[in-house]
Design an enzyme around this catalytic site. Structure first.
Site, PDB file in Angstrom:
ATOM      1  N   VAL A 102     -37.079  39.836  -6.586  1.00 28.59           N
ATOM      2  CA  VAL A 102     -37.302  39.240  -7.718  1.00 28.59           C
ATOM      3  C   VAL A 102     -35.952  38.451  -7.946  1.00 28.59           C
ATOM      4  O   VAL A 102     -34.990  38.750  -7.893  1.00 28.59           O
ATOM      5  CB  VAL A 102     -37.146  40.481  -8.861  1.00 28.59           C
ATOM      6  CG1 VAL A 102     -37.462  39.476 -10.164  1.00 28.59           C
ATOM      7  CG2 VAL A 102     -38.376  41.189  -8.725  1.00 28.59           C
ATOM      8  N   LYS A 149     -28.898  38.033   1.384  1.00 26.09           N
ATOM      9  CA  LYS A 149     -29.920  38.813   0.602  1.00 26.09           C
ATOM     10  C   LYS A 149     -31.211  38.663   1.814  1.00 26.09           C
ATOM     11  O   LYS A 149     -31.908  39.571   1.830  1.00 26.09           O
ATOM     12  CB  LYS A 149     -30.164  37.856  -0.404  1.00 26.09           C
ATOM     13  CG  LYS A 149     -29.315  38.149  -1.749  1.00 26.09           C
ATOM     14  CD  LYS A 149     -29.802  37.283  -2.795  1.00 26.09           C
ATOM     15  CE  LYS A 149     -28.634  37.227  -3.941  1.00 26.09           C
ATOM     16  NZ  LYS A 149     -28.940  36.155  -4.932  1.00 26.09           N
ATOM     17  N   PHE A 152     -33.465  42.954  -6.776  1.00 26.01           N
ATOM     18  CA  PHE A 152     -33.278  42.223  -7.938  1.00 26.01           C
ATOM     19  C   PHE A 152     -32.143  41.145  -7.818  1.00 26.01           C
ATOM     20  O   PHE A 152     -31.035  41.789  -7.465  1.00 26.01           O
ATOM     21  CB  PHE A 152     -33.045  42.953  -9.309  1.00 26.01           C
ATOM     22  CG  PHE A 152     -34.207  43.505  -9.698  1.00 26.01           C
ATOM     23  CD1 PHE A 152     -34.509  44.828  -9.573  1.00 26.01           C
ATOM     24  CD2 PHE A 152     -35.273  42.602 -10.757  1.00 26.01           C
ATOM     25  CE1 PHE A 152     -35.816  45.255 -10.374  1.00 26.01           C
ATOM     26  CE2 PHE A 152     -36.209  43.188 -11.399  1.00 26.01           C
ATOM     27  CZ  PHE A 152     -36.512  44.257 -11.118  1.00 26.01           C
ATOM     28  N   ASP A 153     -32.314  40.199  -8.288  1.00 23.69           N
ATOM     29  CA  ASP A 153     -30.796  39.119  -8.277  1.00 23.69           C
ATOM     30  C   ASP A 153     -30.228  39.503  -9.637  1.00 23.69           C
ATOM     31  O   ASP A 153     -31.027  39.801 -10.595  1.00 23.69           O
ATOM     32  CB  ASP A 153     -31.436  37.620  -8.108  1.00 23.69           C
ATOM     33  CG  ASP A 153     -30.290  36.559  -8.454  1.00 23.69           C
ATOM     34  OD1 ASP A 153     -30.524  35.818  -9.287  1.00 23.69           O
ATOM     35  OD2 ASP A 153     -29.331  36.910  -7.752  1.00 23.69           O
ATOM     36  N   LYS A 154     -29.117  39.449  -9.828  1.00 17.28           N
ATOM     37  CA  LYS A 154     -28.560  39.673 -10.792  1.00 17.28           C
ATOM     38  C   LYS A 154     -28.579  38.520 -12.149  1.00 17.28           C
ATOM     39  O   LYS A 154     -29.281  38.579 -13.157  1.00 17.28           O
ATOM     40  CB  LYS A 154     -27.122  40.154 -11.012  1.00 17.28           C
ATOM     41  CG  LYS A 154     -26.400  40.599 -12.218  1.00 17.28           C
ATOM     42  CD  LYS A 154     -25.136  41.006 -12.182  1.00 17.28           C
ATOM     43  CE  LYS A 154     -24.124  39.816 -11.923  1.00 17.28           C
ATOM     44  NZ  LYS A 154     -23.956  38.988 -13.258  1.00 17.28           N
TER      45      LYS A 154
END
Lengths: 89, 690
Positions: B586, B569, B385-387
């Site tokens: 995501v 990433k 997940f990206d924050k």
């Protein structure tokens, strides 16, 4: 086959090859084809329309049936709650 | 327009309009108008009978008044909606199928024997030709099987069977083609009706306007990460444009003044001022359909596995048929065995399952670009997940502005806002909103703005170099210094916020504390994902370590990586894949694009940048993470259905073959049962999964 018949068939073929084909592709004949095809297309359209009407009505009936069942269930649930409330009271 | 009510139950109304028929355009316009009325849940318009079926939850009287006041002559629908209409296509396919059915039975009833036989021979030749054509390919394929069956029937004078077989095959083909085309156009419609607001340039100023107000000749500014909204010619500027949606090339091309650009392509780096040459309705829908059809994305592994398996079973069926004929000398029995072929059932049921799942995902506001990605989601064991904007609300807020250079905090906020105004990032929006709340006007105080991806913004205000960005950007990259005597205050900045650093002229001017609250339901969603079998949930963010750890702990995330650069990433995703994991990524921002491409399934949250949405394999239209859990469940159920279908088809058809070989079932019955079971399975595959 006797000679007479053969002559007859030959003559028929000749007639067909000359005059017959001419008649088949003449303007009047084409008009006839156009009218016939138009009638067929109209029939197809009418058929499609009927199919749509059928679909609509069937969907109506189905939806109504679902609504009736939902109402029934709601009523039964309401009755159950009433009964429970009575026995509890 | 005058209308009468044909049928009514509470919440559902069918009205007939006082017209014999509606054209496709009129039907679409009516649909658009009705669907946009408040309280209307769904609308279906039948153009042939000029009927509309409306499900509503609003006041009945209001609805009827609205219907009465509808004037077809005045009503207009936006051109993109009309362009993306699937009505004509659907009408055409329905007609084909109904015509097939009617002609088939009509022929049997009405045409005299010899004529019928002639027609049967004619059609049979077409199938025979199709079958013979596959022989040079040196593989035994389904078409050959069909050709053999039809040929055998016709030669043994069993015209009835041959007719039925050809009829069913034709119907099957049409249905498959229709389902495929419909799913493609549904997908394209979801993707095309998206761009709504653009930056129009008039003179020296930029203004955000509705896309519908743009005319030919207008100048539009397109910045990094944004979609080029219309076809046009570059008037100023230079950029790398990703034209994947047009040409399928994943490599961006350089576009500068004088070159033309296309609607639907994305600016990856740089910025452009485009003079519009074609306004809305510039065929965007058609372009997307083209792209989808061209791309390999539609085939899923499971699907293609099924197809090749189908072809591999062909020799066995042929052998079985030959064996039957040798043993029983009954051609009809042999034909019966031929008719029970696995491949037509597989070829029908599998694509239908996948396309139906994609459509169901669409009803949950999830756009899936191919069956392959549903398969990847089902098999995934890792999610990254990206924050910001993904796990946290897309609306972070500015809590406090701490001034470090003696200037007034409000002034600094004003300057920050005018720099952040132009970028589609949730933190940028927060700054702009904070300024707006304090009523701070900010006309363009700065010169040209340069956006450095994932780092920050650089520009010049009143001659001095102004920078906004992350700690890494401001201090390490640009070497900004903390003013004398302010170091203590700097260390005393409260924890728990995401800090945004604003520097002028090489000195730190202010720190903007951004509060980035976590989305409601995020913790629940993470827990649900764990339960669904995703063992490793990772969060990666460019944000500071402290904030990241805090958020990860509160959500139950397994692994945290903070202060991460975009390349990291992507690298992480690739590393995980190399170790054998199946990874879902995501994200929502431009800087997530490389990671989104690298993952087995890239999911973009819709509130993010266009580029992310274009590159992603799956787009989630809603803000909450429940949708991702739903996606996972849907994918797993789809995989289960595909496996079930496969076992069912092989099982039932093998049983039928054995039964007809043993003579227990007459051949006509076994063919009928095969067809019926195929159709039933096909229909069942279109039902909802969740």
């Amino acid at each position: 086959m006797d000679w007479g018949k053969r002559c007859g068939i030959f003559a028929a073929g000749l007639l067909f090859g000359t005059a017959g084909v001419r008649i088949l592709v003449s303007r009047d004949a084409k008009k006839l084809y156009a009218h016939c095809t138009a009638a067929v297309l109209r029939a197809k359209d009418a058929l499609m329309d009927q199919a749509t009407v059928l679909q609509e009505n069937c969907t109506d009936i189905y939806e109504e049936a679902k609504a009736i069942n939902e109402e029934r269930e709601a009523q039964e649930a309401a009755e159950e709650i009433e009964e429970e409330a009575e026995t509890a009271a | 327009m005058k209308a009468i009510i044909r049928h009514e139950i509470p919440g559902r109304l069918r009205v007939h309009f006082a017209r014999r028929r509606l054209s496709f355009r009129e039907a679409d316009t009516l649909h658009y108008h009705l669907a946009n009325l408040p309280g209307v849940e769904s609308v279906q318009v039948y153009e042939r009978t000029a009927d509309a079926v409306i499900r509503y939850s609003c006041d009945r009287g209001a609805l009827l008044a609205a219907i009465r006041s509808y004037d077809p002559a005045q009503a207009k629908a936006p051109p993109e909606v009309l362009e993306a209409s699937g009505r004509a296509q659907q009408a055409a396919y329905r007609e084909r199928i109904i015509a097939s059915v009617v002609l088939h039975f009509g022929k049997r009833l009405l045409l005299p024997g010899p004529v019928r036989r002639l027609l049967t021979w004619g059609r049979a030749l077409r199938f025979l030709w199709r079958g013979l054509r596959t022989i040079p390919q040196r593989r035994l394929r389904v078409e050959l099987l069909d050709a053999t069956a039809i040929g055998a029937s016709v030669l043994s004078r069993d015209h009835g069977t041959a007719d039925s077989v050809m009829f069913l095959l034709d119907v099957g083909d049409t249905l498959e083609e229709w389902t495929h085309k419909k799913s493609v156009s549904d997908l394209a419609r979801q993707m095309s009706l998206h761009v709504s607001r653009v930056w129009r340039i008039s003179g020296d100023t930029e203004a955000l306007v509705d896309a519908g107000e743009i005319r030919e000749g207008d100048l539009v500014m397109v910045r990094v990460g944004s979609l080029i909204p219309f076809d046009g010619v570059v008037a100023r500027g230079e950029a790398m444009v990703n034209q994947a949606s047009m040409t399928g090339e994943p490599i961006p091309v350089r576009r500068s003044a004088g070159k033309s650009v296309f609607a639907g392509t994305v600016v990856e780096e740089g910025e452009l001022v485009v003079r519009v040459t074609k306004v809305s309705g510039s065929g965007r829908f058609d372009k997307i359909v083209h792209m989808i059809e061209e791309s390999e994305k539609l085939k899923s592994n499971a699907e293609s596995k099924a197809e090749t398996l189908a072809d591999r079973l062909v020799p066995y069926t042929l052998a079985g048929a030959a064996l039957t004929w040798l043993l029983t000398r009954d051609v009809r029995k042999a034909v019966a065995v031929l008719m029970v072929d696995y491949s037509c059932a597989l070829k029908l049921a599998m694509p239908i399952s996948v396309l139906s799942a994609i459509r169901e995902a669409g009803s949950h506001h999830i756009t899936v670009k191919g069956g392959r990605f549903l398969e990847a989601v089902a098999e995934a064991d890792t999610i990254v997940f990206d924050k910001t904007g993904t796990l946290t609300k897309a609306q972070p807020a500015v809590r406090e502005v701490i001034s470090f250079n003696g200037a007034d905090a409000r002034e600094l906020l004003r300057e920050a806002a005018c720099l952040e105004e132009h970028f589609p990032h949730s933190i940028a929006n927060a700054v702009v909103r904070a300024a707006a709340e304090q009523d701070l006007q900010h006309e363009e105080l700065h010169a040209e703005v340069e956006y450095i991806v994932a780092h920050g913004i650089a520009s010049t205000i009143a001659g001095k170099r102004a920078l906004i960005g992350s700690r890494h950007f401001i201090f390490e990259d640009e070497g900004v210094e903390i003013p004398e005597g302010e170091r203590e205050r700097f260390e005393a900045i409260p924890e728990g916020y995401s800090p945004l650093y604003y520097a002028k002229d090489g000195q730190l001017a202010a720190v903007l504390l951004i509060e980035d609250p976590v989305k409601e339901g995020a913790a629940r969603a993470i827990e649900a994902l764990h339960r669904e079998g995703v063992a490793r949930i990772v969060m990666m963010t460019g944000d500071s370590e402290g904030t990241a750890q805090r958020i990860a702990a509160s959500l139950g995330i397994d692994e945290v990586h903070a202060e991460v650069l975009p390349e990291d990433k992507a690298r992480f995703v690739q590393l995980a894949k190399r170790e054998g994991a199946r990874v879902i990524m995501v994200g929502d921002g431009i800087n997530d694009s490389p990671a989104l491409s690298a993952a087995d399934a890239g999911v973009a949250i819709s509130s993010g940048a266009e580029l992310a949405r274009q590159i992603a394999d799956i787009t989630v239209g809603r803000d909450d993470l429940e949708a991702i859990v739903a996606l996972r469940r849907l994918s797993e159920l789809l995989m289960r259905r595909i496996h079930f279908n496969y076992r069912m088809i092989v099982g039932v058809n093998t049983a039928l073959i054995l039964l007809s070989m043993a003579g227990i079932l007459p051949p006509a019955t076994s063919a009928l049962l095969h067809n019926a079971s195929t159709l039933a399975l096909g229909l069942k595959s279109t039902t909802k999964l969740l």
